[in-house]
Design an enzyme around this catalytic site. Structure first.
Site, PDB file in Angstrom:
ATOM      1  N   GLY A   1       2.178 -10.579  10.655  1.00 22.34           N
ATOM      2  CA  GLY A   1       3.076 -10.170  11.738  1.00 22.34           C
ATOM      3  C   GLY A   1       3.197 -11.251  12.794  1.00 22.34           C
ATOM      4  O   GLY A   1       4.291 -11.541  13.299  1.00 22.34           O
TER       5      GLY A   1
ATOM      6  N   CYS B   1      -2.726   2.019   6.744  1.00 17.90           N
ATOM      7  CA  CYS B   1      -2.719   1.602   8.144  1.00 17.90           C
ATOM      8  C   CYS B   1      -3.236   2.735   9.025  1.00 17.90           C
ATOM      9  O   CYS B   1      -3.701   2.504  10.130  1.00 17.90           O
ATOM     10  CB  CYS B   1      -1.313   1.211   8.566  1.00 17.90           C
ATOM     11  SG  CYS B   1      -0.095   2.465   8.186  1.00 17.90           S
TER      12      CYS B   1
ATOM     13  N   ASN C   1       0.811  -1.233   0.000  1.00 14.72           N
ATOM     14  CA  ASN C   1       0.000   0.000   0.000  1.00 14.72           C
ATOM     15  C   ASN C   1       0.838   1.274   0.000  1.00 14.72           C
ATOM     16  O   ASN C   1       0.383   2.306  -0.495  1.00 14.72           O
ATOM     17  CB  ASN C   1      -1.002  -0.010   1.161  1.00 14.72           C
ATOM     18  CG  ASN C   1      -0.337   0.110   2.503  1.00 14.72           C
ATOM     19  OD1 ASN C   1       0.776  -0.372   2.699  1.00 14.72           O
ATOM     20  ND2 ASN C   1      -0.997   0.751   3.436  1.00 14.72           N
TER      21      ASN C   1
ATOM     22  N   GLU D   1       9.926   3.211  14.471  1.00 15.36           N
ATOM     23  CA  GLU D   1      10.552   3.499  13.183  1.00 15.36           C
ATOM     24  C   GLU D   1      10.661   5.008  12.993  1.00 15.36           C
ATOM     25  O   GLU D   1       9.965   5.783  13.645  1.00 15.36           O
ATOM     26  CB  GLU D   1       9.705   2.931  12.049  1.00 15.36           C
ATOM     27  CG  GLU D   1       9.520   1.436  12.147  1.00 15.36           C
ATOM     28  CD  GLU D   1       9.173   0.812  10.812  1.00 15.36           C
ATOM     29  OE1 GLU D   1      10.091   0.508  10.048  1.00 15.36           O
ATOM     30  OE2 GLU D   1       7.978   0.622  10.539  1.00 15.36           O
TER      31      GLU D   1
ATOM     32  N   GLU E   1       5.252  -3.399  12.199  1.00 18.53           N
ATOM     33  CA  GLU E   1       4.271  -2.316  12.067  1.00 18.53           C
ATOM     34  C   GLU E   1       3.078  -2.898  11.340  1.00 18.53           C
ATOM     35  O   GLU E   1       3.174  -3.270  10.170  1.00 18.53           O
ATOM     36  CB  GLU E   1       4.860  -1.131  11.288  1.00 18.53           C
ATOM     37  CG  GLU E   1       5.931  -0.377  12.033  1.00 18.53           C
ATOM     38  CD  GLU E   1       5.458   0.236  13.342  1.00 18.53           C
ATOM     39  OE1 GLU E   1       4.226   0.374  13.556  1.00 18.53           O
ATOM     40  OE2 GLU E   1       6.305   0.550  14.180  1.00 18.53           O
TER      41      GLU E   1
HETATM   42  P1  NAD Z   1       0.619  -8.652   4.207  1.00 16.49           P
HETATM   43  O1  NAD Z   1       0.817  -8.963   5.639  1.00 16.49           O
HETATM   44  O2  NAD Z   1      -0.269  -9.523   3.409  1.00 16.49           O
HETATM   45  O3  NAD Z   1       2.017  -8.643   3.428  1.00 16.49           O
HETATM   46  C1  NAD Z   1       3.087  -7.808   3.834  1.00 16.49           C
HETATM   47  C2  NAD Z   1       4.389  -8.416   3.326  1.00 16.49           C
HETATM   48  O4  NAD Z   1       4.591  -9.665   3.979  1.00 16.49           O
HETATM   49  C3  NAD Z   1       4.413  -8.709   1.838  1.00 16.49           C
HETATM   50  O5  NAD Z   1       5.701  -8.458   1.330  1.00 16.49           O
HETATM   51  C4  NAD Z   1       4.099 -10.187   1.790  1.00 16.49           C
HETATM   52  O6  NAD Z   1       4.570 -10.817   0.613  1.00 16.49           O
HETATM   53  C5  NAD Z   1       4.834 -10.683   3.015  1.00 16.49           C
HETATM   54  N1  NAD Z   1       4.355 -11.937   3.583  1.00 16.49           N
HETATM   55  C6  NAD Z   1       3.136 -12.520   3.437  1.00 16.49           C
HETATM   56  N2  NAD Z   1       3.093 -13.683   4.132  1.00 16.49           N
HETATM   57  C7  NAD Z   1       4.306 -13.834   4.722  1.00 16.49           C
HETATM   58  C8  NAD Z   1       4.870 -14.815   5.586  1.00 16.49           C
HETATM   59  N3  NAD Z   1       4.188 -15.894   5.988  1.00 16.49           N
HETATM   60  N4  NAD Z   1       6.141 -14.632   6.030  1.00 16.49           N
HETATM   61  C9  NAD Z   1       6.860 -13.538   5.668  1.00 16.49           C
HETATM   62  N5  NAD Z   1       6.371 -12.584   4.838  1.00 16.49           N
HETATM   63  C10 NAD Z   1       5.104 -12.729   4.373  1.00 16.49           C
HETATM   64  O7  NAD Z   1       0.149  -7.124   4.150  1.00 16.49           O
HETATM   65  P2  NAD Z   1      -0.254  -6.269   2.874  1.00 16.49           P
HETATM   66  O8  NAD Z   1      -1.584  -6.744   2.396  1.00 16.49           O
HETATM   67  O9  NAD Z   1       0.863  -6.229   1.891  1.00 16.49           O
HETATM   68  O10 NAD Z   1      -0.364  -4.815   3.503  1.00 16.49           O
HETATM   69  C11 NAD Z   1      -1.486  -4.367   4.140  1.00 16.49           C
HETATM   70  C12 NAD Z   1      -1.335  -4.409   5.643  1.00 16.49           C
HETATM   71  O11 NAD Z   1      -0.178  -3.653   6.016  1.00 16.49           O
HETATM   72  C13 NAD Z   1      -2.471  -3.767   6.382  1.00 16.49           C
HETATM   73  O12 NAD Z   1      -2.845  -4.546   7.486  1.00 16.49           O
HETATM   74  C14 NAD Z   1      -1.903  -2.420   6.840  1.00 16.49           C
HETATM   75  O13 NAD Z   1      -2.539  -1.869   7.945  1.00 16.49           O
HETATM   76  C15 NAD Z   1      -0.495  -2.773   7.092  1.00 16.49           C
HETATM   77  N6  NAD Z   1       0.360  -1.580   7.069  1.00 16.49           N
HETATM   78  C16 NAD Z   1       0.862  -1.102   8.256  1.00 16.49           C
HETATM   79  C17 NAD Z   1       1.642   0.042   8.282  1.00 16.49           C
HETATM   80  C18 NAD Z   1       2.220   0.542   9.564  1.00 16.49           C
HETATM   81  O14 NAD Z   1       3.202   1.274   9.519  1.00 16.49           O
HETATM   82  N7  NAD Z   1       1.663   0.184  10.719  1.00 16.49           N
HETATM   83  C19 NAD Z   1       1.924   0.717   7.080  1.00 16.49           C
HETATM   84  C20 NAD Z   1       1.400   0.215   5.888  1.00 16.49           C
HETATM   85  C21 NAD Z   1       0.620  -0.948   5.895  1.00 16.49           C
END
Ligand code: NAD
Length: 480
Positions: free
Chosen positions: A231, A282, A150, A460, A248
């Site tokens: 996470g 987020c 995102n 961060e 995060e």
């Molecule tokens: P996601 O958790 O699906 O994926 C994030 C990353 O993790 C991607 O690179 C993905 O390929 C990887 N990933 C997926 N499964 C994994 C695993 N089992 N082991 C290791 N890596 C893995 O999230 P998304 O859909 O890409 O992003 C949206 C989410 O991110 C939302 O929940 C949003 O709130 C959060 N977000 C948080 C912040 C913050 O700073 N708090 C900022 C931006 C987005």
């Protein structure tokens, strides 16, 4: 035939074992490119190269490191128009938002270029006569960066820039939905004169390459931004090796519109906070709590503005809300709308799939009213252009509802009362608080992060990043 783009491993561009198609969510006939997918063998090669590089990166002269980061930052800022267009084309956020994000990515490198020279430690006397003590920061070694789609440029940059600034070797696993931005950023970093293996790009699936990276004992620290569910998996995997982690995650942010709020200000903030980036932030304002005294007027005005938002192709200058990122995300959003319609809450506008000129993942932004905080759509992060209003009877009830959630990234209040603003600032259970400002939109030189299930580990951004990307060594010495 579309162009194909490779991974950057051990200082070279390496073919993938397979390639993933990347199509624009604004127009699925627009094939942006084919992107290499790393194998487990690639991962092992990258880790080996990173371990070797980490022995060199820690000793790169400070000004060389500083110049490398400054060069990356300058190029990102000067190419923000072009690269922001690419980002918007593949992610779907409106052009102005994509270009602003690339500029911000450049600002992170620029900021951490200067941080290279700060070099703070302590030098003090011991309690033992004749003994002196030094405590200094040393790099962690090999840092894995796993980032979401995102904010494909900004989230990655606010991790990669400090990781390099503090002398680490970085392996970056970007999200599969946004490889074009990742590849473009990696290409810029690849020309910064860093040793081979100091920075590597590993595009590949999260479940395979992301998981293998997070589980690997050869990684010294993992900085992850993404969903709460992923996470948790990363935390479990990292715990096996006692690897340092920084998570995060998602959030269910609230805006509190008090009875003394400037309603016009609050209205603009809710529009921007809930619907920019198609609500896929987020920091999105997904719960809007409005005091009974101003509720009806505020909600009527907000619904009128939400219904008038122009949905369209991310690269169309008229567009205010782009598509959502994928067919899967659109289907999930529409499923939430069905649940919302089946509840006691009332959909004031939007929430429908849209057929536009281009075949993309479009839906009309939705505003829901008469909702309660115990409804499931007010508890789970939707990551959608959907916001739900709740009516509150008092400030005290409002802040209780703000805190009645298991996440806590950001909360906002709109009020003319300094006393309330101060109370809110102190009692909102979130890592960030906005007073008369939207939930979305943060600076890059101050700490960023959440509470509860939204974050784990050191903060961060800004100077706080030194806590995660370095480890402290304490030395006792006596002359002679
Ligand atoms: P996601 O958790 O699906 O994926 C994030 C990353 O993790 C991607 O690179 C993905 O390929 C990887 N990933 C997926 N499964 C994994 C695993 N089992 N082991 C290791 N890596 C893995 O999230 P998304 O859909 O890409 O992003 C949206 C989410 O991110 C939302 O929940 C949003 O709130 C959060 N977000 C948080 C912040 C913050 O700073 N708090 C900022 C931006 C987005």
């Amino acid at each position: 035939m579309a162009n194909s783009f490779d991974n950057f491993i051990a200082g070279e561009w390496i073919n993938g074992e397979s390639y993933l198609e990347n199509r624009s969510p604004s127009d699925t006939s627009d094939l942006i490119g084919l992107y290499a997918q790393a194998s487990r063998k690639h991962l092992e090669t990258a880790l080996q190269a990173a371990r070797e590089a980490a022995k060199l990166t820690r000793d790169i002269p400070l000004e060389t490191r500083q110049n490398a980061l400054a060069q990356i930052g300058r190029e990102l800022v000067s190419r923000a128009g072009e690269l922001g267009t690419l980002l918007s084309r593949e992610e779907g956020k409106p052009l102005a938002e994509g270009q602003a994000e690339v500029k911000r990515a450049g600002q992170f490198f620029d900021y951490y270029a200067a941080e290279v020279l700060r070099q703070e430690g302590i030098a003090i006397d011991s309690v033992r006569p004749g003994v002196e003590i030094e405590a200094r920061h040393e790099p962690m070694g090999v840092v894995a960066v796993i980032s979401p789609w995102n904010f494909p440029a900004a989230t990655a940059s606010w991790k990669i820039a400090p990781a390099l600034a503090f002398g680490n070797a970085v392996i970056w696993k970007p999200a599969s939905q946004t490889p074009a931005t990742a590849h473009a950023l990696a290409e810029i970093i690849s020309r910064a004169g860093l040793p081979a293996g100091a920075f590597q790009l590993l595009m590949g699936s999260g479940g395979e390459i992301g998981d293998a990276l997070a589980s690997h004992a050869g990684v010294n620290a993992i900085s992850f931004t993404g969903s709460v569910a992923t996470g948790r998996r990363i935390a479990a995997a990292a715990a096996q090796n006692l690897t340092r982690i920084q998570l995060e995650l998602g959030s269910k942010n609230a805006v509190l519109v008090a009875d003394d709020a400037d309603l016009s200000l609050a209205l603009e903030a809710c529009l921007a906070g809930a619907y920019s980036g198609s609500g896929q932030k987020c920091t999105a304002s997904s719960r809007i709590l409005v005091d009974r005294a101003v509720h009806d007027e505020f909600v009527a005005r907000l619904a009128e503005r939400v219904a008038a938002l122009r949905v369209g192709h991310a690269l169309d200058k008229e567009t205010q809300v782009g598509p959502v990122v994928s067919a899967g995300q659109l289907a999930a959003n529409l499923a939430w709308m069905e649940k919302i319609r089946a509840s006691d809450a009332k959909v004031l506008c939007g929430g429908d799939a849209l057929k536009l000129k281009h075949d993309g993942h479009y839906m009309s932004p939705a505003l829901v009213a008469e909702s309660r905080n115990d409804m499931d759509f007010n508890r789970e992060e939707l990551f959608a252009p959907i916001a739900a209003v709740q009516k509150t009877d008092s400030y005290e009830e409002g802040i209780a509802v703000v805190n009645d959630t298991d996440t806590g990234l950001v909360a906002a209040i709109f009020t003319a009362s300094l006393a309330r603003a101060r109370h809110f600032q102190r009692h909102a259970e979130t890592g960030c608080v906005s007073v008369n400002l939207p939930t979305a939109g943060t600076d890059y030189h101050v700490p960023f992060g959440g509470r509860k299930n939204s974050s784990l580990g050191a903060r961060e951004q800004g100077r706080a990043a030194v806590q995660f990307y370095t480890q402290t060594k304490t030395t006792y010495s006596r002359a002679g």
